[in-house]
Scaffold this motif. Structure first.
Motif, short mmCIF file in Angstrom:
data_model
loop_
_atom_site.label_atom_id
_atom_site.label_comp_id
_atom_site.label_asym_id
_atom_site.label_seq_id
_atom_site.Cartn_x
_atom_site.Cartn_y
_atom_site.Cartn_z
N GLY A 15 40.66 41.03 42.77
CA GLY A 15 41.76 41.99 42.65
C GLY A 15 41.28 43.39 42.36
N GLY A 18 38.08 42.83 40.02
CA GLY A 18 37.00 41.95 40.49
C GLY A 18 36.31 42.47 41.75
N SER A 45 48.10 41.20 41.74
CA SER A 45 48.84 42.40 41.33
C SER A 45 48.40 43.63 42.11
N ASN A 46 47.17 43.62 42.63
CA ASN A 46 46.66 44.83 43.29
C ASN A 46 47.62 45.40 44.32
N ILE A 50 51.77 50.74 42.73
CA ILE A 50 52.30 51.81 43.57
C ILE A 50 51.26 52.91 43.81
N GLY A 51 50.07 52.77 43.26
CA GLY A 51 48.97 53.64 43.66
C GLY A 51 48.74 54.86 42.80
N VAL A 176 39.65 28.47 41.00
CA VAL A 176 38.82 27.97 39.90
C VAL A 176 39.67 27.03 39.07
N ALA A 204 38.00 38.05 35.92
CA ALA A 204 38.76 39.21 36.40
C ALA A 204 40.05 38.69 37.04
N ALA A 205 40.65 37.71 36.38
CA ALA A 205 41.78 36.98 36.98
C ALA A 205 43.14 37.58 36.62
N GLY A 206 43.15 38.83 36.17
CA GLY A 206 44.41 39.56 36.00
C GLY A 206 45.42 38.82 35.14
N TRP A 208 46.49 36.03 35.34
CA TRP A 208 46.15 34.60 35.19
C TRP A 208 44.92 34.41 34.29
N ILE A 212 42.34 31.01 32.81
CA ILE A 212 40.88 30.84 32.93
C ILE A 212 40.29 30.61 31.54
N GLY A 312 55.91 42.48 40.80
CA GLY A 312 54.56 42.00 40.54
C GLY A 312 54.31 41.93 39.04
N PRO A 315 49.17 42.47 33.79
CA PRO A 315 48.47 41.60 32.84
C PRO A 315 48.42 42.29 31.48
N GLY A 343 45.60 48.83 36.10
CA GLY A 343 44.40 48.19 36.62
C GLY A 343 43.88 48.78 37.91
C1 LIG Z 1 55.20 47.21 40.36
C2 LIG Z 1 53.82 47.55 39.88
C3 LIG Z 1 53.37 48.87 39.93
C4 LIG Z 1 52.09 49.19 39.49
N1 LIG Z 1 51.65 50.48 39.64
C5 LIG Z 1 50.38 50.79 39.25
C6 LIG Z 1 49.88 52.10 39.45
O1 LIG Z 1 50.56 52.98 39.95
N2 LIG Z 1 48.61 52.36 39.05
C7 LIG Z 1 47.82 51.40 38.47
O2 LIG Z 1 46.68 51.71 38.13
N3 LIG Z 1 48.27 50.15 38.31
C8 LIG Z 1 49.52 49.82 38.66
N4 LIG Z 1 49.99 48.54 38.48
C9 LIG Z 1 49.18 47.58 37.71
C10 LIG Z 1 48.08 46.96 38.54
O3 LIG Z 1 48.63 46.36 39.70
C11 LIG Z 1 47.36 45.91 37.71
O4 LIG Z 1 47.01 46.41 36.44
C12 LIG Z 1 46.06 45.49 38.40
O5 LIG Z 1 46.28 45.12 39.74
C13 LIG Z 1 45.39 44.34 37.65
O6 LIG Z 1 44.16 44.12 38.28
P1 LIG Z 1 43.39 42.77 38.07
O7 LIG Z 1 42.16 42.81 38.94
O8 LIG Z 1 43.22 42.51 36.62
O9 LIG Z 1 44.40 41.65 38.62
P2 LIG Z 1 44.75 41.29 40.15
O10 LIG Z 1 44.67 42.48 41.02
O11 LIG Z 1 46.01 40.51 40.09
O12 LIG Z 1 43.56 40.31 40.55
C14 LIG Z 1 43.40 39.05 39.93
C15 LIG Z 1 43.03 38.04 41.01
O13 LIG Z 1 42.63 36.83 40.39
C16 LIG Z 1 43.02 35.76 41.25
N5 LIG Z 1 43.05 34.51 40.47
C17 LIG Z 1 43.87 34.21 39.44
N6 LIG Z 1 43.58 32.98 38.97
C18 LIG Z 1 42.56 32.50 39.71
C19 LIG Z 1 41.82 31.26 39.72
N7 LIG Z 1 42.09 30.27 38.85
N8 LIG Z 1 40.84 31.12 40.64
C20 LIG Z 1 40.55 32.11 41.53
N9 LIG Z 1 41.22 33.29 41.57
C21 LIG Z 1 42.20 33.48 40.67
C22 LIG Z 1 44.40 36.21 41.73
O14 LIG Z 1 44.80 35.53 42.92
C23 LIG Z 1 44.20 37.71 41.93
O15 LIG Z 1 43.86 38.02 43.27
C24 LIG Z 1 51.25 48.19 38.95
C25 LIG Z 1 51.71 46.85 38.91
C26 LIG Z 1 52.98 46.53 39.37
C27 LIG Z 1 53.43 45.12 39.33
#
Ligand SMILES: Cc1cc2nc3c(=O)[nH]c(=O)nc-3n(C[C@H](O)[C@H](O)[C@H](O)COP(=O)(O)OP(=O)(O)OC[C@H]3O[C@@H](n4cnc5c(N)ncnc54)[C@H](O)[C@@H]3O)c2cc1C
Length: 386
Positions: A15, A18, A45-46, A50-51, A176, A204-206, A208, A212, A312, A315, A343
């Motif tokens: 995501g 990761g 969540s990626n 909204i960027g 996983v 880096a499972a956001g 979720w 983990i 979405g 985390p 994130g």
């Molecule tokens: C509506 C909305 C608007 C947002 N706007 C912004 C913004 O403008 N700017 C900003 O910076 N952030 C924004 N965010 C927040 C941002 O999307 C998150 O903080 C960020 O994507 C989190 O990144 P991450 O890598 O931790 O999680 P993710 O991007 O969710 O990546 C985690 C990954 O882990 C995988 N995973 C989970 N469990 C397992 C498992 N057991 N085995 C294998 N893979 C697994 C998932 O499938 C996922 O792909 C917004 C979020 C939302 C919902």
């Protein structure tokens, strides 16, 4: 669990965090495997972000990390060759009451000390900057010209292709499901298809991430919090910066919107109370609530047609700050989790920081912020500018 598939680092989740981490680790010469439960990068969540990208936070860790991310986003095209739809549109925090005026002004010295450009404008000057703001009751607001926006999916996909070019392996549709812990270390990572081993495992499972943690028998304070967003039809450009209104109102705290370089207005609101849980079905309450608030601040938006809404997961951590650092319970488990609503913007610089942690080469600047992000900190702080 036995395995012949051995890596230097296994990353759980492709995501916002990761995938850039995979690139920076591969660039540093590590043999990297990324395990992702769904079919491609950025599908958690990626792609729902909204960027928005800003350095104008209220705490040193996010200010430092996001200042670095801004450098990366704003030079992405030159350095990586990819168009990520970077737009240096700036962020505008509006003030319609003295409460917001006081909060916003109180942060300016902090930003100035950190080298982040952010200035206060009284109403008349602010309206020159954002002519379509409702002038009724407007006191003024701040504007930070170096903040901006980019496409979360384009960024994630770019990091993915560059990580692959450097030899990182990505296994999609491979969840996983088990972690074998022996003597306080993860000795095997079990998925729906195979078993792997690595010197370092990066969670880096956001949203979720706590699941983990459970696989290694540890509690991680990450809770999914559902947020909704929407996009309108495209119209000719009339709005420069990301507009943020931090006034609380019934059912919501802050909300924010901007006009994408391709013309659409993209917007989000923070529900109050939080919408805890994994439910990402769209609601019928979001659009009336957010559009009423946006029209109050910018009546010109009234004839725009909304094309799509989505929901979405943030985390969340109890204090609103990410967790970056080594697990205290499981020594080779690195945590890059709890990125809340930031994130996407924190992903690139956090990928670099996580790489320096694996290398054992953190800088004095890293060491200054790592205690604020530590997995075993007391989760008692609260950020001012959410
Ligand atoms: C509506 C909305 C608007 C947002 N706007 C912004 C913004 O403008 N700017 C900003 O910076 N952030 C924004 N965010 C927040 C941002 O999307 C998150 O903080 C960020 O994507 C989190 O990144 P991450 O890598 O931790 O999680 P993710 O991007 O969710 O990546 C985690 C990954 O882990 C995988 N995973 C989970 N469990 C397992 C498992 N057991 N085995 C294998 N893979 C697994 C998932 O499938 C996922 O792909 C917004 C979020 C939302 C919902």
């Amino acid at each position: 669990m036995t395995t012949t598939h051995t890596f230097d680092v296994i990353i759980l989740g492709a995501g916002s965090v990761g995938t850039p981490a995979a690139f920076y680790l591969a660039q540093a010469g590590f043999k990297v495997l990324v395990l992702e439960s769904v079919a491609s990068v950025g599908q958690g969540s990626n792609k729902r972000a909204i960027g928005g990208v800003r350095a104008t936070h209220s705490d040193p860790a996010k200010m430092q990390l996001c200042s670095r991310s801004l450098e990366i986003f704003s030079t992405f095209k030159e350095n990586f060759g990819n168009d990520i739809e970077w737009d240096r549109c700036g962020y505008a925090y509006v003030a319609y009451t003295e409460r917001e005026e006081k909060t916003l002004k109180s942060l300016l010295p902090t930003h100035q000390r950190a080298g982040i450009r952010n200035d206060w404008y009284d109403a008349a000057d602010y309206l020159k900057l954002i002519p379509d703001l409702n002038p009724d009751g407007l006191i003024g607001g701040t504007f930070s010209p170096d903040d901006g926006s980019a496409s979360p999916l384009l960024v994630n996909h770019a990091y993915y292709t560059h990580a692959c070019a450097l030899g990182a392996e990505f296994h999609f549709s491979e969840q996983v499901i088990g972690l074998q812990v022996e003597g306080g270390r993860i000795t095997a990572v079990k998925t729906t298809r195979d078993t792997y081993a690595a010197a370092v495992v990066l969670n880096a499972a956001g949203a979720w991430a706590a699941q983990i943690g459970k696989l290694a028998d540890i509690d991680l304070p990450i809770h999914p919090d559902s947020h909704e967003a929407a996009i309108t039809e495209p119209v000719a450009r009339f709005l420069g910066p990301m507009v943020v209104d931090i006034r609380p109102a019934p059912g919501s705290t802050n909300y924010y919107f901007y006009q994408h370089i391709t013309g659409q207005i993209i917007f989000c609101i923070t529900p109050d109370p939080n919408a805890w849980g994994f439910n990402v079905s769209e609601t019928s309450s979001f659009l009336p609530m957010v559009s009423r608030r946006m029209l109050e601040v910018m009546p010109r938006l009234s004839n725009l047609r909304v094309r799509r809404t989505w929901r979405g997961l943030y985390p969340m951590t109890p204090d609103g700050f990410p967790v970056i650092g080594w697990s205290k319970e499981v020594t080779n488990l690195l945590l890059g989790i709890g990125f809340c609503g930031q994130g996407f913007m924190l992903g690139p610089s956090s990928g670099e920081l996580l790489t320096r942690l694996v290398q054992g080469q953190t800088t004095p600047a890293d060491q200054a912020i790592l205690p604020l992000l530590a997995p075993d900190r007391v989760f008692s702080g609260q950020e001012l500018l959410k």
